[in-house]
Design a protein around this motif. Structure first.
Motif, short mmCIF file in Angstrom:
data_model
loop_
_atom_site.label_atom_id
_atom_site.label_comp_id
_atom_site.label_asym_id
_atom_site.label_seq_id
_atom_site.Cartn_x
_atom_site.Cartn_y
_atom_site.Cartn_z
N ARG A 111 7.97 8.75 -4.47
CA ARG A 111 7.22 8.05 -4.23
C ARG A 111 6.73 7.01 -6.02
NH1 ARG A 111 5.68 7.03 0.17
NH2 ARG A 111 7.12 8.89 0.86
N SER B 115 0.62 -1.28 -0.27
CA SER B 115 0.11 0.03 -0.10
C SER B 115 1.09 1.50 -0.13
CB SER B 115 -1.22 -0.39 0.96
OG SER B 115 0.11 -0.04 2.32
N SER B 116 2.27 1.26 -0.40
CA SER B 116 3.14 2.22 -0.07
C SER B 116 4.09 2.10 -0.71
CB SER B 116 3.30 2.23 1.70
OG SER B 116 3.91 1.78 2.05
#
Length: 113
Positions: A40, A18-19
């Protein structure tokens, strides 16, 4: 963090990440948080571009993990060496620099009312 069984394959575990930090953690890639905080989405998008060129059919789990790790390391290195603006992985950034020779519209002051 990912709540996934250790027996799950790396591709399955990555699909549940999730990241960006989850990707780095799952693949055991060291990173500078300052770079990841800025780039990111760009890093993950670039990894996706590299991933799309890969064929994993018939590959053993250790090889798949090593190839995924190499893709993330390469993607991260792209943004250590240059900026997201320089790399232009997203369409909006590509289009912004699509035709630098294209003349900008010019309106002389005498035409303004």
């Amino acid at each position: 963090m990912i709540n996934s069984s250790p027996a799950a394959g790396i591709l399955d575990r990555l699909s549940k990440a999730s990241s960006a930090e989850d990707f780095f953690s799952l693949l055991g890639v060291d990173y500078d948080p300052k770079i990841v905080n800025v780039a990111r989405l760009h890093i993950l998008k670039r990894m996706g571009q590299y991933f799309a060129k890969e064929q994993f059919a018939g590959a053993a789990e250790p090889e798949i993990r090593a190839r995924c790790k190499a893709m993330l390391e390469r993607s991260y290195a792209d943004f250590v060496a240059s900026s997201p603006i320089d790399q232009r992985v997203f369409k909006v950034l590509k289009e912004g620099a699509a035709d630098p020779k294209k003349a900008a519209a010019f309106v002389p002051l005498s035409e303004l009312k």
